[in-house]
Design an enzyme around this catalytic site. Structure first.
Site, PDB file in Angstrom:
ATOM      1  CG  ASP A  15      -3.039  -0.533  -2.241  1.00 42.52           C
ATOM      2  OD1 ASP A  15      -3.100   0.649  -1.853  1.00 42.52           O
ATOM      3  OD2 ASP A  15      -3.576  -1.464  -1.608  1.00 42.52           O
TER       4      ASP A  15
ATOM      5  CB  SER B 241      -0.961  -0.030   1.183  1.00 39.72           C
ATOM      6  OG  SER B 241      -1.845   1.059   1.158  1.00 39.72           O
TER       7      SER B 241
ATOM      8  CG  ASP C  53      -3.488   4.071  -1.293  1.00 38.34           C
ATOM      9  OD1 ASP C  53      -4.051   3.862  -2.381  1.00 38.34           O
ATOM     10  OD2 ASP C  53      -3.726   3.400  -0.270  1.00 38.34           O
TER      11      ASP C  53
ATOM     12  CG  ASP D 166      -6.565   0.447  -1.017  1.00 40.15           C
ATOM     13  OD1 ASP D 166      -5.792   1.430  -0.931  1.00 40.15           O
ATOM     14  OD2 ASP D 166      -6.578  -0.471  -0.177  1.00 40.15           O
TER      15      ASP D 166
END
Length: 481
Positions: free
Chosen positions: A267, A114, A265, A269
Site C-alpha cells: 500500500d 498492506s 510495500d 506507506d
C-alpha cells in the site's frame, strides 16, 4: 446537514464475532472467510454511527487487490444507509487516503492488507484530519456496532434523513503536487533510481510523483520494477521487510549502475532503501538522515529545539544525531498509533520507526513512504558522493535486526534475562518489553514478546560485530527453555 447522534446498538441476543479480523490498528482478514462483503457493509454503517458522520463526507478508496472494488462498494452501501455522503477515491495508496483526509478534513477508509499475501484484504480508517482509528480510539466500538448489525441481519436507513449520496474524485495529481511542494527535487543532480513497486500501489504513485506522467519532469531516470498493479503479487510478496523480497531490487540496482534503489510495500506507506552497491540502508539511518533535514527546516523557520520521535529499537545513533543537530529526541513505543499520538502531543516535526514507517508534521502526523523516499533522494542529489558513503555517516553501530526465538514461557524467559543482566549492573526499563542498557554504553538490546505468537523478539546493537555476536548468543542462551 450537521452530524446526528448515532442510535444505540441494536438489542440482539447473539452477536457475530469479528475479532478474527479486527486488529490493534486496522482490520485485516482472509477474503471470503474472516472478511466478507456482508461484514464490510456492516462496518461501513458502524463507522458512520460510531464517528457520528451522518450528513458528513466519508472517503472510500482501495488498493489493487481483486476484492477491493467490491469491498469499497459494500462499505459505501452501509455508510450511505446511515446517512453519510461517500466520495469514492478509486485506486489509492494508503498515504493518498491520509492526504485526502487531511486536506479535505474528512473521515475515510482504504481497503488494503498492506504487505499481507494475496488472499488477505482489510481496512485502514481515519477520522477527519488523518487521525487514525485504532483499538484505543474507536475501532472496538466500530466492531461492536458492526457485530450488532450482522446479528440483526439488516442495516436500517435513517428514518428521518435521506440516504447519503455517492460521488467520485481523483486525487492523484493533487497528491503528487503536494508532495513536490514538501521536497524540491528540481535542483538535484541527475540520479538513476530503480523502484520496486512489488505490483503494489507504488506502481501508480511513483510515475505521478517522481516521473513526468502528470507533472513536469525531474532530473530522475526511473527504472521500473514490477509496476503492474496486481494484487495476486506474481513476482514476490510486497513486503520489503523480508530480505528475500529485496533481492530483485538489489540485483537491478547493480545491473543498471543505479545511484539508489527504492522498495515500497503493497500500500506504499513504507519505503526501503538500497545503496548503489546493492546493500540495504537501515531504517534507523534513514530516520537520522531525514531528521537532520527536518530539524534544519524547522530551525530555519525559527523553531527552537524541534522534537523528533523515534521508537525504542531504532539505533542509538538516532537520538545522538538529533541532539547534535539541536533537536529534541523523544523515545516512544513501537507502533504507528503510538507514534502518531506522540507526534501530536509533542508537536514533533518528524518521526521514524525501525519498520520503515516515517511520519511528518506537514503530512498531518501521518506516515508516507513516498515523502520519505523524496527526502532521501534530495539528500543524495544535493551532494556528489555515493549513497553508501552518505549512509555510513548515519550507521556508526552494528545492529542485529529482529531476531525471533520461540519459547514456551514468554514471561519466564524475560524474567530470566532480567535477573541475568541486572546482576551485572545493567539498567532495565519497561517502556515496551524490556530494554537493557549497560553503563559502559558499548551495546544495548530490547526483548519484546509477540502479541500473537510464542516468540520473543530481540533487537540488539553494539559498537562492533564481534561484541554484537557475543551479546546475541548470550541473550538467546538465557531466554531459551
Amino acid at each position: 446537514m450537521g452530524r446526528r447522534r448515532p442510535e444505540t446498538l441494536p438489542d440482539v441476543s447473539t452477536l457475530f464475532d469479528l475479532s478474527a479480523s479486527f486488529k490493534a490498528y486496522d482490520v485485516r482478514g482472509i477474503v471470503g472467510e474472516t472478511i466478507t462483503e456482508d461484514s464490510v457493509r456492516a462496518v461501513g454503517a458502524a463507522f458512520v454511527d460510531s464517528l457520528e458522520l451522518a450528513g458528513e463526507t466519508v472517503l472510500v478508496g482501495g488498493d489493487m487487490r481483486p476484492s477491493s472494488p467490491a469491498f469499497s462498494r459494500a462499505f459505501a452501501d452501509g455508510a450511505t444507509l446511515r446517512g453519510a455522503d461517500v466520495l469514492f477515491l478509486g485506486l489509492i495508496s494508503t498515504d493518498e487516503l491520509y492526504y485526502a483526509s487531511g486536506t479535505l478534513d474528512a473521515a475515510g477508509v482504504t481497503f488494503t492488507a498492506s504487505h499481507n499475501p494475496a488472499q488477505y484484504n482489510g481496512m485502514k480508517m481515519t477520522r477527519p484530519g488523518a487521525i487514525p482509528v485504532s483499538s484505543e480510539t474507536g475501532l472496538e466500538d466500530v466492531r461492536a456496532r458492526a457485530e450488532a448489525y450482522l446479528g440483526t441481519g439488516s442495516i436500517p436507513a435513517l428514518e428521518v434523513d435521506r440516504r447519503g449520496t455517492t460521488g467520485e474524485r481523483d486525487i492523484l495529481e493533487e497528491y503528487a503536487r503536494f508532495l513536490r511542494s514538501q521536497v524540491d527535487l528540481s535542483g538535484s543532480r541527475p540520479l538513476r533510481i530503480v523502484v520496486d513497486a512489488g505490483n503494489g500501489m507504488a506502481g501508480l504513485t511513483t510515475p505521478a510523483v517522481l516521473g513526468d506522467q502528470l507533472l513536469e519532469a525531474l532530473p530522475l531516470s526511473i527504472v521500473p520494477l514490477y509496476f503492474e498493479l496486481d494484487g495476486t503479487f506474481p513476482n514476490h510478496p510486497a513486503n520489503p521487510l523480508e530480505p528475500e523480497n529485496l533481492r530483485d531490487l538489489q540485483a537491478a540496482v547493480v545491473e543498471h549502475g543505479a545511484d539508489i534503489g527504492i522498495a515500497f510495500d503493497g500500500d506504499a506507506d513504507r519505503c526501503f532503501i538500497i545503496d548503489e552497491l546493492g546493500e540495504p540502508v537501515s531504517p534507523s539511518a534513514i530516520t537520522a538522515m531525514i531528521a537532520r533535514r527536518e530539524i534544519a527546516r524547522a530551525q530555519a523557520a525559527g523553531e527552537a529545539e524541534p522534537a523528533i520521535i523515534h521508537n525504542l529499537i531504532t539505533s542509538r545513533a538516532v537520538p545522538e544525531l538529533i541532539r547534535h543537530d539541536g533537536g529534541r529526541p523523544v523515545r516512544t513505543r513501537v507502533g504507528h498509533s503510538f507514534i502518531k499520538a506522540v507526534m501530536a502531543e509533542e508537536g514533533a516535526v518528524f518521526g521514524g520507526e525501525h519498520s520503515a514507517h516515517y511520519y511528518f508534521r506537514t503530512f498531518w502526523n501521518a506516515d508516507t513512504g513516498m515523502l520519505a523516499a523524496m527526502h532521501v533522494l534530495a539528500a543524495l542529489g544535493e551532494q556528489e558522493g555515493p549513497l553508501s558513503e552518505l549512509g555510513r555517516e548515519y550507521e556508526p553501530y552494528v545492529s542485529s535486526g529482529e531476531v525471533n526465538s520461540k519459547v514456551s514461557d514468554l514471561q519466564g524467559s524475560i524474567a530470566r534475562a532480567r535477573v541475568e543482566f541486572e546482576q551485572d549492573g545493567v539498567v532495565v526499563d519497561d517502556l515496551d518489553g524490556l530494554t537493557f542498557t549497560p553503563g559502559h554504553g558499548r551495546w544495548w538490546f530490547n526483548l519484546r514478546p509477540s502479541n500473537t505468537e510464542p516468540y520473543l523478539r530481540l533487537n540488539a546493537e553494539a559498537e562492533d560485530r564481534s561484541t554484537l555476536e557475543d551479546l546475541v548468543q548470550r541473550v538467546r542462551a538465557v531466554i531459551r527453555d
